[in-house]
Design an enzyme around this catalytic site. Sequence first.
Site, PDB file in Angstrom:
ATOM      1  N   LYS A 125       3.283  24.075  -2.833  1.00 25.40           N
ATOM      2  CA  LYS A 125       4.736  24.169  -3.018  1.00 25.40           C
ATOM      3  C   LYS A 125       5.004  24.822  -4.366  1.00 25.40           C
ATOM      4  O   LYS A 125       4.513  24.358  -5.399  1.00 25.40           O
ATOM      5  CB  LYS A 125       5.374  22.773  -2.976  1.00 25.40           C
ATOM      6  CG  LYS A 125       6.870  22.784  -3.288  1.00 25.40           C
ATOM      7  CD  LYS A 125       7.435  21.380  -3.425  1.00 25.40           C
ATOM      8  CE  LYS A 125       8.891  21.424  -3.887  1.00 25.40           C
ATOM      9  NZ  LYS A 125       9.430  20.073  -4.144  1.00 25.40           N
ATOM     10  N   THR A 128      11.843  13.917  -6.230  1.00 34.62           N
ATOM     11  CA  THR A 128      11.561  13.036  -7.364  1.00 34.62           C
ATOM     12  C   THR A 128      10.900  11.724  -6.960  1.00 34.62           C
ATOM     13  O   THR A 128      10.486  10.955  -7.832  1.00 34.62           O
ATOM     14  CB  THR A 128      12.862  12.713  -8.121  1.00 34.62           C
ATOM     15  OG1 THR A 128      13.845  12.244  -7.186  1.00 34.62           O
ATOM     16  CG2 THR A 128      13.395  13.949  -8.826  1.00 34.62           C
ATOM     17  N   GLY A 169       0.829  -1.202   0.000  1.00 34.00           N
ATOM     18  CA  GLY A 169       0.000   0.000   0.000  1.00 34.00           C
ATOM     19  C   GLY A 169       0.861   1.248   0.000  1.00 34.00           C
ATOM     20  O   GLY A 169       1.750   1.401  -0.836  1.00 34.00           O
ATOM     21  N   ILE A 228       2.284  -3.424   8.740  1.00 35.09           N
ATOM     22  CA  ILE A 228       3.295  -2.477   8.297  1.00 35.09           C
ATOM     23  C   ILE A 228       2.730  -1.071   8.387  1.00 35.09           C
ATOM     24  O   ILE A 228       1.798  -0.710   7.665  1.00 35.09           O
ATOM     25  CB  ILE A 228       3.760  -2.773   6.852  1.00 35.09           C
ATOM     26  CG1 ILE A 228       4.393  -4.168   6.786  1.00 35.09           C
ATOM     27  CG2 ILE A 228       4.745  -1.714   6.375  1.00 35.09           C
ATOM     28  CD1 ILE A 228       4.815  -4.582   5.395  1.00 35.09           C
TER      29      ILE A 228
END
Length: 531
Positions: A81, A355, A12, A45
Amino acid sequence: MARLKKILVVGGGTAGWLAACYLAKAVNAIDPLSVQVHLVESPDIGLLGVGEATFPTIRGTLAAIGLDERRFLVGATATYKQGIHYRHWVRPPGTPGAPHFFHPFNAPSQRPGGPELLPYWLLGAAPKGMPLAQAVSMQTTLVEHSRAPRRAKDPDYQGPLNHAFHFDAACFARVLAEHGQETLGVVRHVATVERTELDEHGAIARVVTKEEGDLTADLYIDCTGLRGMLIGNVMQSPFRSRADVLFSDRAVAMQVPYETPDAFIPSYTISTAQEAGWIWDIGLQKRRGTGYVYSSRHTTQDRAEEVFRQYLGKAGRDAKALHITFETGYRPEHWRKNCVAVGLAGGFVEPLESTGIALIELATYLLTHLLPGDTDDFEGAARHFNEMMVARYDRIIDFIKMHYCLSQRRDSQFWIDNCDPASIPLTLQDKLAKWKRRPPHRLDFVTDFEMFMTSSWQYVLYGMEFKTDMEPMRSAYPHVEEARREFAMIQQAAERALDDLPDHRALVEKLCREFKERPRPSMNSRDAVPG
């Protein structure tokens, strides 16, 4: 011929849910007759809620999957941003000279038929001492005055200024999960993958989970993060390290509060160079996401945390530190047989230019548009996909390395080593050699292989105070007075835009408030429970 019927995303988080949503929208998975998109993620997780910065392509991606912008802002605690503010990258603190520069997302302004302004900036036609980014784009002035890149009336993901977002990565994944299941037809399995079994041809036959047993598909998307559970452990796709070029391999991250509830929220990432790396500082709605990216070859974990806490001051005194290990590099074969790696499973480049999510977007975009209708064509599609991904990684690494190797800092071994020609790729050395005599031009780049626009290379190159000798070509640029008028007009336009664009925090709060005040859909009378 075996028709492609089902895709299973394994893992996920941001990578898994962004890939699942984009694929589901592209193949119209909500139609039961179309390709079905399933996702399996472990309940054990947890997601890291670090501040995540993005690339302007994220707007097109979120628009493509139909995610309402206001819902996204609220759910992901997102802010805007407009670029990256670099501090102490050129020289150490206290050294004479400019202490910072800005890399805006807006391309340089150019009036139709007007002169290209970069050569004239290099020849001194702009106001004395004015940085390139401020001279050719009004965005620098606007962010300095806390302006947002758009107005409340603008359509979703649009606005006068190019922009991306900052957000909490864990919150963003949850928003995508809700949207993918509610709107796009993604089927979620909450289960732990215990093992993966191959067929007689070496392709994945099934993943075996603890809770649901066998899960099968025609194509498996590995979004298991740095583990690369499928592409690496099972498919044995090798990893190509680029640690010889980009030295940073560790990070320590902390979440810190604002000093006051109405504190200024920068609409840019702050990147502050340190003795063995750099610190990111990202403003979210209620807190800052911060972290120190560093090289373990040049400092220790304890020293890195000490430097980081000194930067944060009182805000970091009691903050819990999260230590992260990584290695810059990628798998030349992201796609092997019927397994495709997306996100960290395929590679990682340190987050200096944000990136990480952009590479998830790219991989998913390429996969969507190269995806064959039948499984017999996987081999050709994989070859094309891998070529495109490798080309992007290599060019991104060149761009990131340029920030380091042009620094004038020599105050630590980290910066000295980064300027060693042996650590600079020949492709980057070739570019820099050309640009000593002329500025970067779009013809220097192959668009389909590039992550960054030509203007990004220009902003960083000259922000780092690179010298291009234009004197031998001065006579080729006779329109000096016209260029000066253009530079003046850009500054005038920036002053006018100050009255048109809202304060950044005020806009974010307004858009979030509008979403929260929307009337919720009432239950259809046919669905009402009888009294």
